[in-house]
Design an enzyme around this catalytic site. Structure first.
Site, PDB file in Angstrom:
ATOM      1  N   ARG A   1      -2.689  22.079 -14.347  1.00 10.05           N
ATOM      2  CA  ARG A   1      -1.670  21.106 -14.787  1.00 10.05           C
ATOM      3  C   ARG A   1      -1.873  20.662 -16.233  1.00 10.05           C
ATOM      4  NH1 ARG A   1       0.982  16.093 -11.246  1.00 10.05           N
ATOM      5  NH2 ARG A   1       2.297  15.351 -12.919  1.00 10.05           N
TER       6      ARG A   1
ATOM      7  N   ARG B   1       0.817  -1.243   0.000  1.00 10.96           N
ATOM      8  CA  ARG B   1       0.000   0.000   0.000  1.00 10.96           C
ATOM      9  C   ARG B   1       0.837   1.274   0.000  1.00 10.96           C
ATOM     10  NH1 ARG B   1      -2.925  -3.320   3.269  1.00 10.96           N
ATOM     11  NH2 ARG B   1      -4.793  -4.087   2.234  1.00 10.96           N
TER      12      ARG B   1
ATOM     13  N   HIS C   1       8.433   9.830 -28.027  1.00  8.57           N
ATOM     14  CA  HIS C   1       7.340  10.641 -27.482  1.00  8.57           C
ATOM     15  C   HIS C   1       7.624  12.146 -27.665  1.00  8.57           C
ATOM     16  CE1 HIS C   1       4.254  12.103 -24.803  1.00  8.57           C
ATOM     17  NE2 HIS C   1       5.173  12.705 -24.065  1.00  8.57           N
TER      18      HIS C   1
ATOM     19  N   GLU D   1      -4.049  17.366 -11.532  1.00  9.75           N
ATOM     20  CA  GLU D   1      -4.484  17.707 -12.895  1.00  9.75           C
ATOM     21  C   GLU D   1      -5.983  17.965 -12.994  1.00  9.75           C
ATOM     22  OE1 GLU D   1      -2.194  15.844 -16.060  1.00  9.75           O
ATOM     23  OE2 GLU D   1      -3.994  15.833 -17.303  1.00  9.75           O
TER      24      GLU D   1
ATOM     25  N   HIS E   1       0.383  17.789 -26.843  1.00  9.68           N
ATOM     26  CA  HIS E   1       0.152  16.361 -26.616  1.00  9.68           C
ATOM     27  C   HIS E   1      -1.116  15.832 -27.279  1.00  9.68           C
ATOM     28  CE1 HIS E   1       3.458  16.880 -23.902  1.00  9.68           C
ATOM     29  NE2 HIS E   1       3.438  15.628 -23.528  1.00  9.68           N
TER      30      HIS E   1
ATOM     31  N   ASN F   1       0.116  19.630 -21.075  1.00 14.13           N
ATOM     32  CA  ASN F   1      -0.219  18.787 -22.224  1.00 14.13           C
ATOM     33  C   ASN F   1      -0.150  19.542 -23.551  1.00 14.13           C
ATOM     34  OD1 ASN F   1      -0.708  16.540 -20.635  1.00 14.13           O
ATOM     35  ND2 ASN F   1      -2.827  17.162 -20.239  1.00 14.13           N
TER      36      ASN F   1
ATOM     37  N   HIS G   1       0.067  12.724 -29.082  1.00 14.01           N
ATOM     38  CA  HIS G   1      -0.364  11.371 -28.716  1.00 14.01           C
ATOM     39  C   HIS G   1      -1.022  10.676 -29.893  1.00 14.01           C
ATOM     40  CE1 HIS G   1      -0.616  12.163 -24.103  1.00 14.01           C
ATOM     41  NE2 HIS G   1       0.519  11.589 -24.439  1.00 14.01           N
TER      42      HIS G   1
ATOM     43  N   GLU H   1      10.381  18.493 -25.043  1.00 15.27           N
ATOM     44  CA  GLU H   1       9.572  18.721 -23.823  1.00 15.27           C
ATOM     45  C   GLU H   1      10.030  19.996 -23.106  1.00 15.27           C
ATOM     46  OE1 GLU H   1       6.857  17.298 -22.713  1.00 15.27           O
ATOM     47  OE2 GLU H   1       6.777  15.280 -23.565  1.00 15.27           O
TER      48      GLU H   1
ATOM     49  N   LYS I   1       7.686  23.121 -13.931  1.00 13.11           N
ATOM     50  CA  LYS I   1       6.790  21.980 -13.675  1.00 13.11           C
ATOM     51  C   LYS I   1       6.417  21.938 -12.195  1.00 13.11           C
ATOM     52  CE  LYS I   1       5.504  17.349 -14.763  1.00 13.11           C
ATOM     53  NZ  LYS I   1       5.754  16.058 -15.349  1.00 13.11           N
TER      54      LYS I   1
ATOM     55  N   LYS J   1       3.451  11.498 -11.211  1.00 15.68           N
ATOM     56  CA  LYS J   1       2.653  10.553 -11.996  1.00 15.68           C
ATOM     57  C   LYS J   1       3.496   9.306 -12.232  1.00 15.68           C
ATOM     58  CE  LYS J   1      -0.341  13.483 -14.827  1.00 15.68           C
ATOM     59  NZ  LYS J   1      -0.655  13.837 -16.219  1.00 15.68           N
TER      60      LYS J   1
HETATM   61  N1  LIG Z   1       5.378  10.250 -15.268  1.00 15.56           N
HETATM   62  C1  LIG Z   1       5.286  11.263 -16.078  1.00 15.56           C
HETATM   63  O1  LIG Z   1       4.826  12.357 -15.724  1.00 15.56           O
HETATM   64  C2  LIG Z   1       5.797  11.111 -17.480  1.00 15.56           C
HETATM   65  C3  LIG Z   1       5.976  12.235 -18.299  1.00 15.56           C
HETATM   66  C4  LIG Z   1       6.502  12.048 -19.571  1.00 15.56           C
HETATM   67  C5  LIG Z   1       6.851  10.765 -19.999  1.00 15.56           C
HETATM   68  N2  LIG Z   1       6.661   9.704 -19.179  1.00 15.56           N
HETATM   69  C6  LIG Z   1       7.048   8.334 -19.583  1.00 15.56           C
HETATM   70  O2  LIG Z   1       8.454   8.293 -19.743  1.00 15.56           O
HETATM   71  C7  LIG Z   1       8.777   7.223 -20.644  1.00 15.56           C
HETATM   72  C8  LIG Z   1       9.828   7.697 -21.614  1.00 15.56           C
HETATM   73  O3  LIG Z   1      10.978   8.030 -20.887  1.00 15.56           O
HETATM   74  P1  LIG Z   1      12.384   8.201 -21.604  1.00 15.56           P
HETATM   75  O4  LIG Z   1      12.229   9.066 -22.778  1.00 15.56           O
HETATM   76  O5  LIG Z   1      13.349   8.566 -20.553  1.00 15.56           O
HETATM   77  O6  LIG Z   1      12.645   6.750 -22.224  1.00 15.56           O
HETATM   78  P2  LIG Z   1      13.410   5.465 -21.646  1.00 15.56           P
HETATM   79  O7  LIG Z   1      13.281   5.341 -20.206  1.00 15.56           O
HETATM   80  O8  LIG Z   1      12.977   4.320 -22.493  1.00 15.56           O
HETATM   81  O9  LIG Z   1      14.926   5.791 -21.996  1.00 15.56           O
HETATM   82  C9  LIG Z   1      15.313   5.919 -23.343  1.00 15.56           C
HETATM   83  C10 LIG Z   1      16.528   5.026 -23.662  1.00 15.56           C
HETATM   84  O10 LIG Z   1      17.700   5.643 -23.128  1.00 15.56           O
HETATM   85  C11 LIG Z   1      18.419   4.708 -22.334  1.00 15.56           C
HETATM   86  N3  LIG Z   1      19.104   5.493 -21.332  1.00 15.56           N
HETATM   87  C12 LIG Z   1      18.604   6.038 -20.204  1.00 15.56           C
HETATM   88  N4  LIG Z   1      19.513   6.822 -19.618  1.00 15.56           N
HETATM   89  C13 LIG Z   1      20.626   6.763 -20.377  1.00 15.56           C
HETATM   90  C14 LIG Z   1      21.905   7.364 -20.303  1.00 15.56           C
HETATM   91  N5  LIG Z   1      22.196   8.246 -19.355  1.00 15.56           N
HETATM   92  N6  LIG Z   1      22.820   7.065 -21.253  1.00 15.56           N
HETATM   93  C15 LIG Z   1      22.493   6.222 -22.264  1.00 15.56           C
HETATM   94  N7  LIG Z   1      21.315   5.631 -22.408  1.00 15.56           N
HETATM   95  C16 LIG Z   1      20.374   5.915 -21.470  1.00 15.56           C
HETATM   96  C17 LIG Z   1      17.368   3.768 -21.820  1.00 15.56           C
HETATM   97  O11 LIG Z   1      17.927   2.539 -21.417  1.00 15.56           O
HETATM   98  C18 LIG Z   1      16.455   3.652 -23.036  1.00 15.56           C
HETATM   99  O12 LIG Z   1      16.978   2.742 -23.955  1.00 15.56           O
HETATM  100  C19 LIG Z   1       7.471   6.828 -21.302  1.00 15.56           C
HETATM  101  O13 LIG Z   1       7.057   5.589 -20.777  1.00 15.56           O
HETATM  102  C20 LIG Z   1       6.488   7.922 -20.917  1.00 15.56           C
HETATM  103  O14 LIG Z   1       5.165   7.464 -20.802  1.00 15.56           O
HETATM  104  C21 LIG Z   1       6.154   9.847 -17.935  1.00 15.56           C
END
Ligand SMILES: NC(=O)c1ccc[n+]([C@@H]2O[C@H](COP(=O)([O-])OP(=O)(O)OC[C@H]3O[C@@H](n4cnc5c(N)ncnc54)[C@H](O)[C@@H]3O)[C@@H](O)[C@H]2O)c1
Length: 372
Positions: free
Chosen positions: A240, A120, A264, A236, A247, A244, A251, A184, A226, A142
């Site tokens: 908040r 929990r 993304h 949100e 987006h 988006n 999306h 972003e 942020k 999130k």
């Molecule tokens: N929680 C939120 O508010 C929020 C907001 C935006 C996106 N997201 C989520 O985030 C995810 C995308 O995150 P991301 O873009 O970081 O992708 P990711 O976590 O897949 O990382 C991208 C790639 O980079 C590699 N990597 C990470 N750090 C590295 C480094 N320092 N050096 C070399 N390689 C590295 C990873 O292994 C991966 O292959 C999605 O699932 C999306 O839905 C969440």
């Protein structure tokens, strides 16, 4: 090294940003009063590159376990989540245990969701290693996973106890991932701060060269925006939603191409261009501002082409999206650089007509040379 506070009452926490921040992990963890060693959740790619710095930095707080998940969006799944739960139970984790996530948004989102739900809810510290994770996904609480029906459809709000953003980890990030994170950043600046947009325009070459002080400034400023937005509307309900911006169409483009063509952030890059062009069509924004942001977006990184993407796929995805409300479409739109509002009554027919034309020739909405 800079620190920034996210003010959320009892759920407030600090973000530490700087080069070599991972090596300072012990100093961040110490005041949090944990009684146990952390369970580190990471993936092999990241751990091989940066795990050593984190372990050095943790010193006597060394881990009780290091759990690696697969690398990639498809591992943000319930199968991975259950593997995490079972591994935590195997090592006899309990309510005093805490998670330290090291990785990009995928690792942070699923590790945070494991923390939100295990027994929990236990505490977690996030050490994001992609630009996108440092400026966006690690801030705001999130967390979640994907399900076969869609991305991020199962999740929670669970704030971390601290965020440790080491900008030197960005030195090993593939160029395309850096660009995706920068889109972003442009979004964050565009919705909130004209001076931040000005900084990005001036400093883009140094950011792309990954100069530590430029990256530090970008991460701090994006987190500041942020954090301010999230502090005013954690769940949100209203404000908040401006995060988006870009987006709605972004999306839809990702879904229409089965999440294969765009990162993304790149989809958000196109989504912002579409929102800007549409905003000008509606008379909500002036030509100069649209051109200025269009130029900045196109300088960040090349965007994969829209070629072959038909309106039907985009429209179906857009209508399925949470942003579609009876009759009208809800969309974050700029009224000026640094000023964003949520428009709740976008006429679906007007948007659809615009998208048909935008998908066919996005360049027509910007001056020659403004879009690369
Ligand atoms: N929680 C939120 O508010 C929020 C907001 C935006 C996106 N997201 C989520 O985030 C995810 C995308 O995150 P991301 O873009 O970081 O992708 P990711 O976590 O897949 O990382 C991208 C790639 O980079 C590699 N990597 C990470 N750090 C590295 C480094 N320092 N050096 C070399 N390689 C590295 C990873 O292994 C991966 O292959 C999605 O699932 C999306 O839905 C969440």
């Amino acid at each position: 090294m800079k620190t920034l506070d996210v003010n959320l009452g009892a759920r407030s926490y600090t973000i530490l940003v700087g080069g070599r921040a991972l090596t300072r992990a012990a100093a961040v963890v110490e005041p949090l009063g944990f009684e146990t060693a952390p369970i580190i959740i990471t993936n092999r790619t990241v751990f091989e590159l940066h795990g050593g710095s984190l372990l050095d930095g943790l010193k006597r707080f060394g881990p009780s376990a290091i759990v690696e998940i697969g690398d990639g969006e498809r591992f943000k799944s319930h199968q991975t989540l259950f593997k995490l739960y079972r591994e935590m139970l195997r090592i006899r984790a309990d309510r005093r245990s805490w998670i330290l996530s090291l990785g990009g948004g995928v690792v942070g989102d699923i590790a945070g969701f494991a923390a939100a739900t295990f027994m929990r809810g236990i505490r977690f510290v996030n050490a994001p290693t992609t630009l996108l994770a440092q400026v966006d996904s690690s801030v705001g609480g999130k967390v979640g996973i994907n399900v076969p029906e869609g991305k991020n459809l199962v999740g929670a709000f669970h704030q971390p106890s601290a965020v440790l953003s080491d900008v030197s980890t960005l030195g090993t990030l593939p160029d395309r991932e850096l660009g995706a994170g920068l889109f972003e950043v442009v979004k964050t600046a565009a919705i909130w701060s004209e001076p931040f947009v000005g900084y990005l325009e001036r400093s883009l070459p140094r950011i792309l060269e990954r100069k530590a002080n430029a990256l530090e400034h970008v991460v701090v400023e994006a987190c500041r925006v942020k954090a301010e937005v999230v502090s005013k509307d954690e769940r949100e309900q209203s404000l908040r939603m401006i995060l988006n911006f870009g987006h709605t169409v972004g999306h839809a483009l990702e879904a229409a191409t089965a999440y294969r063509r765009f990162k993304h952030g790149e989809a958000v890059g196109w989504g912002m261009l579409a929102a800007l062009a549409f905003g000008r069509t509606l008379g909500r924004m002036d030509d100069r501002s649209v051109a200025r942001l269009g130029r900045l977006i196109s300088r960040v990184a090349p965007l994969p082409s829209l070629r072959g993407i038909g309106i039907e796929g985009v429209w179906t995805a857009l209508c399925r999206d949470k942003k579609f409300r009876s009759g009208g479409i809800r969309m974050a739109m700029l009224s000026a650089i640094g000023r964003c509002e949520i428009v709740t009554d976008v006429d679906p027919d007007e948007l659809r007509r615009f998208l048909v034309s935008f998908l066919a020739s996005p360049g027509a909405y910007f001056a020659p040379g403004d879009l690369r």
